[in-house]
Design a protein around this motif. Structure first.
Motif, PDB file in Angstrom:
ATOM      1  N   HIS A 193       0.821  -1.221   0.000  1.00  0.00           N
ATOM      2  CA  HIS A 193       0.000   0.000   0.000  1.00  0.00           C
ATOM      3  C   HIS A 193       0.855   1.271   0.000  1.00  0.00           C
ATOM      4  CE1 HIS A 193      -3.657  -2.303   1.062  1.00  0.00           C
ATOM      5  NE2 HIS A 193      -2.836  -3.024   1.816  1.00  0.00           N
ATOM      6  N   ALA A 194       2.085   1.160   0.464  1.00  0.00           N
ATOM      7  CA  ALA A 194       2.914   2.329   0.754  1.00  0.00           C
ATOM      8  C   ALA A 194       3.646   2.847  -0.477  1.00  0.00           C
ATOM      9  CB  ALA A 194       3.922   1.982   1.842  1.00  0.00           C
ATOM     10  N   VAL A 195       4.219   4.031  -0.307  1.00  0.00           N
ATOM     11  CA  VAL A 195       5.157   4.606  -1.261  1.00  0.00           C
ATOM     12  C   VAL A 195       6.480   4.794  -0.537  1.00  0.00           C
ATOM     13  CG1 VAL A 195       5.696   6.623  -2.685  1.00  0.00           C
ATOM     14  CG2 VAL A 195       3.337   5.772  -2.570  1.00  0.00           C
ATOM     15  N   PHE A 196       7.576   4.474  -1.218  1.00  0.00           N
ATOM     16  CA  PHE A 196       8.918   4.615  -0.659  1.00  0.00           C
ATOM     17  C   PHE A 196       9.546   5.858  -1.295  1.00  0.00           C
ATOM     18  CE2 PHE A 196       7.601   0.359  -0.084  1.00  0.00           C
ATOM     19  CZ  PHE A 196       8.286  -0.163   1.012  1.00  0.00           C
ATOM     20  N   PRO A 197       9.435   7.014  -0.652  1.00  0.00           N
ATOM     21  CA  PRO A 197       9.890   8.262  -1.279  1.00  0.00           C
ATOM     22  C   PRO A 197      11.402   8.292  -1.474  1.00  0.00           C
ATOM     23  CG  PRO A 197       9.320   8.641   1.015  1.00  0.00           C
ATOM     24  CD  PRO A 197       8.898   7.242   0.701  1.00  0.00           C
ATOM     25  N   GLN A 198      11.833   9.111  -2.428  1.00  0.00           N
ATOM     26  CA  GLN A 198      13.256   9.234  -2.732  1.00  0.00           C
ATOM     27  C   GLN A 198      13.949  10.236  -1.826  1.00  0.00           C
ATOM     28  OE1 GLN A 198      13.629  10.226  -6.906  1.00  0.00           O
ATOM     29  NE2 GLN A 198      12.259   8.579  -7.554  1.00  0.00           N
ATOM     30  N   ARG A 199      13.223  11.315  -1.460  1.00  0.00           N
ATOM     31  CA  ARG A 199      13.857  12.381  -0.677  1.00  0.00           C
ATOM     32  C   ARG A 199      12.830  13.038   0.247  1.00  0.00           C
ATOM     33  NH1 ARG A 199      16.331  17.029  -4.012  1.00  0.00           N
ATOM     34  NH2 ARG A 199      14.186  17.100  -4.819  1.00  0.00           N
ATOM     35  N   LEU A 200      13.322  13.629   1.321  1.00  0.00           N
ATOM     36  CA  LEU A 200      12.579  14.611   2.089  1.00  0.00           C
ATOM     37  C   LEU A 200      13.109  15.973   1.672  1.00  0.00           C
ATOM     38  CD1 LEU A 200      12.682  13.082   5.708  1.00  0.00           C
ATOM     39  CD2 LEU A 200      10.970  12.712   3.912  1.00  0.00           C
ATOM     40  N   VAL A 201      12.225  16.852   1.224  1.00  0.00           N
ATOM     41  CA  VAL A 201      12.654  18.116   0.631  1.00  0.00           C
ATOM     42  C   VAL A 201      12.026  19.286   1.364  1.00  0.00           C
ATOM     43  CG1 VAL A 201      12.820  19.467  -1.490  1.00  0.00           C
ATOM     44  CG2 VAL A 201      12.791  16.966  -1.606  1.00  0.00           C
ATOM     45  N   LEU A 202      12.838  20.300   1.655  1.00  0.00           N
ATOM     46  CA  LEU A 202      12.360  21.527   2.275  1.00  0.00           C
ATOM     47  C   LEU A 202      12.436  22.645   1.243  1.00  0.00           C
ATOM     48  CD1 LEU A 202      11.405  22.072   5.198  1.00  0.00           C
ATOM     49  CD2 LEU A 202      13.647  23.064   5.642  1.00  0.00           C
ATOM     50  N   MET A 203      11.298  23.285   0.995  1.00  0.00           N
ATOM     51  CA  MET A 203      11.217  24.341  -0.013  1.00  0.00           C
ATOM     52  C   MET A 203      10.755  25.642   0.632  1.00  0.00           C
ATOM     53  SD  MET A 203      11.801  22.673  -2.994  1.00  0.00           S
ATOM     54  CE  MET A 203      11.063  23.697  -4.286  1.00  0.00           C
ATOM     55  N   ASP A 204      11.174  26.770   0.037  1.00  0.00           N
ATOM     56  CA  ASP A 204      10.696  28.082   0.469  1.00  0.00           C
ATOM     57  C   ASP A 204       9.356  28.352  -0.222  1.00  0.00           C
ATOM     58  OD1 ASP A 204      10.226  30.955   0.569  1.00  0.00           O
ATOM     59  OD2 ASP A 204      12.283  31.132   1.310  1.00  0.00           O
ATOM     60  N   ALA A 205       8.303  28.504   0.586  1.00  0.00           N
ATOM     61  CA  ALA A 205       6.961  28.667   0.017  1.00  0.00           C
ATOM     62  C   ALA A 205       6.788  29.987  -0.716  1.00  0.00           C
ATOM     63  CB  ALA A 205       5.908  28.551   1.124  1.00  0.00           C
ATOM     64  N   ARG A 206       7.590  30.975  -0.398  1.00  0.00           N
ATOM     65  CA  ARG A 206       7.471  32.283  -1.054  1.00  0.00           C
ATOM     66  C   ARG A 206       8.262  32.340  -2.356  1.00  0.00           C
ATOM     67  NH1 ARG A 206       5.566  36.275   2.602  1.00  0.00           N
ATOM     68  NH2 ARG A 206       3.849  35.275   3.707  1.00  0.00           N
ATOM     69  N   THR A 207       9.505  31.893  -2.308  1.00  0.00           N
ATOM     70  CA  THR A 207      10.381  32.028  -3.472  1.00  0.00           C
ATOM     71  C   THR A 207      10.358  30.806  -4.392  1.00  0.00           C
ATOM     72  OG1 THR A 207      12.322  31.085  -2.379  1.00  0.00           O
ATOM     73  CG2 THR A 207      11.912  33.447  -2.065  1.00  0.00           C
ATOM     74  N   GLY A 208       9.929  29.663  -3.864  1.00  0.00           N
ATOM     75  CA  GLY A 208       9.974  28.432  -4.640  1.00  0.00           C
ATOM     76  C   GLY A 208      11.342  27.789  -4.666  1.00  0.00           C
ATOM     77  N   GLN A 209      12.271  28.293  -3.870  1.00  0.00           N
ATOM     78  CA  GLN A 209      13.648  27.789  -3.850  1.00  0.00           C
ATOM     79  C   GLN A 209      13.761  26.549  -2.971  1.00  0.00           C
ATOM     80  OE1 GLN A 209      16.386  30.481  -1.974  1.00  0.00           O
ATOM     81  NE2 GLN A 209      18.200  29.517  -2.856  1.00  0.00           N
ATOM     82  N   GLU A 210      14.523  25.560  -3.448  1.00  0.00           N
ATOM     83  CA  GLU A 210      14.814  24.395  -2.608  1.00  0.00           C
ATOM     84  C   GLU A 210      15.850  24.789  -1.562  1.00  0.00           C
ATOM     85  OE1 GLU A 210      16.959  20.078  -3.059  1.00  0.00           O
ATOM     86  OE2 GLU A 210      15.295  20.478  -4.455  1.00  0.00           O
ATOM     87  N   LEU A 211      15.534  24.517  -0.308  1.00  0.00           N
ATOM     88  CA  LEU A 211      16.417  24.888   0.793  1.00  0.00           C
ATOM     89  C   LEU A 211      17.304  23.738   1.239  1.00  0.00           C
ATOM     90  CD1 LEU A 211      13.860  26.875   2.989  1.00  0.00           C
ATOM     91  CD2 LEU A 211      15.540  27.800   1.381  1.00  0.00           C
ATOM     92  N   SER A 212      16.757  22.535   1.221  1.00  0.00           N
ATOM     93  CA  SER A 212      17.514  21.394   1.717  1.00  0.00           C
ATOM     94  C   SER A 212      16.794  20.115   1.331  1.00  0.00           C
ATOM     95  CB  SER A 212      17.652  21.474   3.244  1.00  0.00           C
ATOM     96  OG  SER A 212      18.584  20.538   3.718  1.00  0.00           O
ATOM     97  N   ALA A 213      17.523  19.000   1.370  1.00  0.00           N
ATOM     98  CA  ALA A 213      16.922  17.697   1.078  1.00  0.00           C
ATOM     99  C   ALA A 213      17.675  16.614   1.832  1.00  0.00           C
ATOM    100  CB  ALA A 213      16.939  17.415  -0.421  1.00  0.00           C
ATOM    101  N   LEU A 214      16.979  15.534   2.096  1.00  0.00           N
ATOM    102  CA  LEU A 214      17.587  14.352   2.710  1.00  0.00           C
ATOM    103  C   LEU A 214      17.319  13.165   1.806  1.00  0.00           C
ATOM    104  CD1 LEU A 214      18.960  12.966   5.170  1.00  0.00           C
ATOM    105  CD2 LEU A 214      16.651  12.611   6.102  1.00  0.00           C
ATOM    106  N   ASP A 215      18.385  12.533   1.314  1.00  0.00           N
ATOM    107  CA  ASP A 215      18.238  11.355   0.461  1.00  0.00           C
ATOM    108  C   ASP A 215      17.785  10.157   1.291  1.00  0.00           C
ATOM    109  OD1 ASP A 215      18.980  12.658  -1.843  1.00  0.00           O
ATOM    110  OD2 ASP A 215      21.101  12.110  -1.694  1.00  0.00           O
TER     111      ASP A 215
END
Length: 395
Positions: free
Chosen positions: A70-92
């Motif tokens: 039933h599950a999904v195995f995601p590739q990354r945890l991603v933190l994005m800036d909601a105002r600028t749309g810029q990726e701030l950080s990710a965890l593989d």
């Protein structure tokens, strides 16, 4: 006329924590009765994230193979800036992550998790689950524990676990505290993946958190990528104690209207029919008394910002099961050892969930700058900031 029934082990609450507790306790050779107040077993809500500290427990309980369908195995945890749309950080979350922790990070629909746990309970001859069982009182009698339900039935049991959530009746045995409103509210739901166009700069297999002043948006796929789960959270500036007239749908556009196009697009799909005010409680120094103990949100309700509420309940189950094996029928010792292990851990997670919420929602320009700089400097392979959460596993 009241009816008195005797049962070996009783769990109050048939949610994720309660059903997992029943499986763990039954695995020690005990018969378990679960009392659920709802008319049927079912989960209201949408997605849930389960980190390795939780999937390790689900593997121990023997349900991980079924959950994987039933599950999904995601590739990354991603933190994005909601105002600028810029990726701030990710965890593989790939091979190196799996090798380090031994268990995967998964996302799935809460209903799927609960139904898999429920099916496992139904298939276990040592577990009985009863619905429409509203509990009115829980007492420790010294040599037994007693639970009374709304129809007047009294259950006498060798041990009772209160896994009855944020508004726990069982917790009243230990504390007169009340849930604390964060003044934040959530709107959540799922939509068919086919209706959700891929957003520029994002991967639909990632777990994405868009953060901004007093708000955030979380997105990830569930149910074998058939559905896309979305949750928006914002602080209401119209909060009124003991009122429902705050955090209303018209505030959504006030908060998210200044966000980037991707966030505004996502928010347009959010159902505005139901809101979830967000509560926690302060940590307490004791949650066991003789033959009664608390578990999950009944013991340590926390804000959702670390995605650890369900994970910590599952850790509770593994720890409790361990000490039931160690101390046998000496429930007072088993419960005392369980809480001695768990209280410092869960109190830390509760406290850090609040702190992380303040960090991602900050409005202070200097704090935003420093946070973003620190985030952008870390490597996607760097697990230092999550290791204290994900590495905790019980025998």
């Amino acid at each position: 006329m009241s009816i008195v029934k005797e049962v070996p082990f009783l769990v109050v609450g048939g949610g994720i924590g309660g059903l997992a507790t029943a499986l763990g306790v039954a695995a020690t050779g005990r018969s378990v009765l679960v009392l659920e107040q709802a008319p049927e077993i079912g989960e209201v809500g949408a997605g849930i994230q389960l980190a390795p500290n939780a999937t390790a427990v689900l593997s121990q309980l023997g349900v991980m193979e079924e959950l994987a369908t039933h599950a999904v195995f995601p590739q990354r945890l991603v933190l994005m800036d909601a105002r600028t749309g810029q990726e701030l950080s990710a965890l593989d979350l790939g091979d190196a992550f799996l090798e380090k922790y031994g268990h995967p990070y998964i996302v799935l629909h809460r209903a799927d998790l609960q139904q898999v746990l429920y099916a496992a309970c139904q298939a276990n001859e040592n577990i009985q689950v009863l619905t429409n069982q509203g509990v009115t009182a829980v007492e420790d009698l010294g040599d037994r524990a007693q639970v009374t339900v709304t129809d007047g039935t009294t259950y006498l049991s060798d041990a009772v676990i209160g896994a009855d959530g944020l508004h726990s009746k069982t917790r009243q045995l230990f504390s007169g505290d009340q849930p604390i409103c964060s003044e934040y509210v959530a709107y959540r739901g799922t939509i068919p993946m086919a209706e959700m166009a891929a957003q520029a700069g994002t991967n639909m297999d990632d777990v994405i958190m868009w953060i901004g002043p007093h708000l955030h948006l979380v997105q990830y796929p569930v149910r074998r990528r058939e559905l896309y789960n979305q949750v928006i959270v914002f602080k209401s500036f119209r909060y009124k104690e003991n009122s429902d007239d705050w955090g209303t749908p018209d505030e959504i556009d006030e908060h998210f209207g200044s966000c980037c196009a991707s966030v505004r697009h996502a928010v347009s799909y959010i159902s505005r029919q139901r809101r979830w005010p967000m509560y926690d409680r302060l940590p307490i120094s004791n949650w066991s008394k003789g033959r009664v103990a608390l578990l999950g949100d009944a013991a340590h309700p926390m804000l959702q910002y670390l995605a650890q509420g369900g994970c910590q309940a599952l850790e509770d189950v593994a720890c409790l099961t361990h000490f039931l094996r160690v101390f046998g029928d000496d429930y007072a010792k088993a419960f005392a050892s369980y809480q001695e292990d768990r209280i410092p851990r869960t109190a830390s997670v509760q406290t850090n969930a609040r702190l992380w919420g303040e960090t991602i929602h900050t409005v202070d320009p200097l704090a935003v700058y420093l946070r973003n700089q620190l985030m952008q400097q870390r490597s996607p392979a760097d697990t230092r900031y999550v290791d204290w959460l994900y590495s905790r596993q019980y025998p």
